[in-house]
Design a protein around this motif. Structure first.
Motif, PDB file in Angstrom:
ATOM      1  N   LEU A 182      -0.479  -5.074   2.363  1.00  0.00           N
ATOM      2  CA  LEU A 182      -1.828  -4.886   2.876  1.00  0.00           C
ATOM      3  C   LEU A 182      -2.370  -6.209   3.401  1.00  0.00           C
ATOM      4  CD1 LEU A 182      -3.303  -2.734  -0.048  1.00  0.00           C
ATOM      5  CD2 LEU A 182      -2.336  -1.914   2.111  1.00  0.00           C
ATOM      6  N   GLY A 239       0.825  -1.188   0.000  1.00  0.00           N
ATOM      7  CA  GLY A 239       0.000   0.000   0.000  1.00  0.00           C
ATOM      8  C   GLY A 239       0.864   1.243   0.000  1.00  0.00           C
ATOM      9  N   ALA A 240       0.267   2.370   0.356  1.00  0.00           N
ATOM     10  CA  ALA A 240       0.971   3.650   0.312  1.00  0.00           C
ATOM     11  C   ALA A 240       2.099   3.746   1.331  1.00  0.00           C
ATOM     12  CB  ALA A 240      -0.021   4.796   0.545  1.00  0.00           C
ATOM     13  N   ALA A 286      -7.938   2.088   2.554  1.00  0.00           N
ATOM     14  CA  ALA A 286      -7.412   3.269   1.876  1.00  0.00           C
ATOM     15  C   ALA A 286      -8.233   4.477   2.299  1.00  0.00           C
ATOM     16  CB  ALA A 286      -7.479   3.093   0.357  1.00  0.00           C
ATOM     17  N   ASP A 306      -3.326   2.774   3.166  1.00  0.00           N
ATOM     18  CA  ASP A 306      -3.270   3.047   1.739  1.00  0.00           C
ATOM     19  C   ASP A 306      -4.037   4.329   1.437  1.00  0.00           C
ATOM     20  OD1 ASP A 306      -2.447   2.552  -0.840  1.00  0.00           O
ATOM     21  OD2 ASP A 306      -3.660   0.758  -1.130  1.00  0.00           O
TER      22      ASP A 306
END
Length: 331
Positions: A241, A235-236, A248, A278
């Motif tokens: 994840l 993820g970010a 998110a 995310d």
């Protein structure tokens, strides 16, 4: 109102925050808090603020999960006047090959050099300017498109192996939904604009379908990921994840890495503790979140059908929680 130290944009300055009690969270006492703690442990080391870093250090000692969250956090509901909306996303699985042939002829590209970064989707397809940057070849151009929307996926290759790919940049052109284009042109009614229906239509109309794809000039590039097969995509926060525990969010309102309690209506309804790991271009607002449903066709079907209301409540370290909301705001 959010206090000045926590305001990161004009948008978040319009938000309000209230501290709630854990007893006011519907379903809190029956959740699997250990599963949430394990997801939280996966990314909390990426949080640099001292308050969060201290909690992360203690979390790594594997305390009783429910007690950990109740002792060191307070639920905070952050709102900016827009209704709550939960949608879903997933990690697609595509059929692919290492080399192009008559079946596997649609490429997944690495990020190109600067001269080619502004090419539209049609220019990329027609000019062959990115030749040599192929990661793999897949058998369906619509699958490439949906992989670009999701941002990561698995490609199951003809030799029995598989590769994982993740987002590596885009060409900077505006993203235009092909589903909306098809609705506007009367090709498919809105009630039938699911990924499965669109994929079926493309299979029957490959020539015209290519024109529909080119109506969206946006294009996403990928990179190979080295991840164990049992782990989710990154993820970010550059960590894997967790299915049904990763969320998110809009980081203007929700701290990346924070635990988030969700109460989602619809079918299936969900009441569980997740972690904001995310973000996404379409995820905007204090009460907006995308639920990660996992990998493959079943996860994709559930994700595609998810569009529900409810509420989301961020768990913040106690000191930060009461700094965000006026005294006496607890419910």
């Amino acid at each position: 109102m959010l206090l000045a130290p926590f305001v990161v944009s004009e948008a978040s300055a319009e938000a309000t925050a209230r501290v709630l009690s854990f007893d006011s969270l519907s379903g809190w006492h029956s959740d699997n808090h250990q599963a949430a703690l394990e997801a939280y442990q996966g990314t909390c080391s990426r949080m640099e603020d001292q308050e969060w870093a201290s909690l992360c250090a203690f979390a790594q000692s594997n305390p009783d999960a429910k007690a950990f969250f109740e002792l060191f956090f307070r639920p905070v509901i952050i709102e900016n006047g827009t209704p709550t909306l939960f949608t879903g996303y997933f990690e697609p699985e595509l059929n692919g090959a290492r080399f192009q042939d008559s079946v596997y002829r649609y490429p997944l590209y690495r990020r190109p050099q600067e001269p080619f970064l502004n090419y539209t989707r049609q220019q990329i397809d027609e000019t062959g300017a990115l030749r040599g940057l192929e990661i793999a070849w897949v058998d369906n151009p619509v699958d490439v498109y949906y992989l670009q929307i999701q941002g990561s996926g698995r490609v199951n290759l003809t030799d029995g192996s598989s590769i994982r790919v993740g987002y590596s940049g885009e060409n900077g052109h505006p993203n235009r939904s092909i589903a909306q284009t098809m609705i506007d042109q009367g090709i498919i009614p809105r009630s039938q604009a699911s990924a499965a229906r669109i994929r079926d239509w493309f299979g029957r109309n490959p020539g015209f379908g290519q024109q529909i794809l080119w109506s969206n000039p946006s294009y996403v590039f990928f990179r190979k990921l080295s991840l164990p097969s049992h782990k989710g995509p990154h993820g970010a926060m550059s960590r894997p994840l967790t299915s049904m525990r990763s969320l998110a969010v809009d980081p203007l309102y929700t701290t990346l890495g924070a635990p988030v309690w969700i109460e989602k209506s619809g079918s299936p309804s969900l009441q569980r503790l997740m972690v904001a790991q995310d973000k996404g271009g379409a995820i905007k607002g204090a009460q907006r979140a995308d639920i990660f449903f996992g990998t493959g066709e079943v996860a994709g079907k559930i994700a595609g059908q998810t569009k529900d209301g409810g509420r989301m409540v961020v768990l913040m370290p106690i000191q930060l929680a009461f700094a965000m909301a006026p005294e006496g705001a607890q419910e």
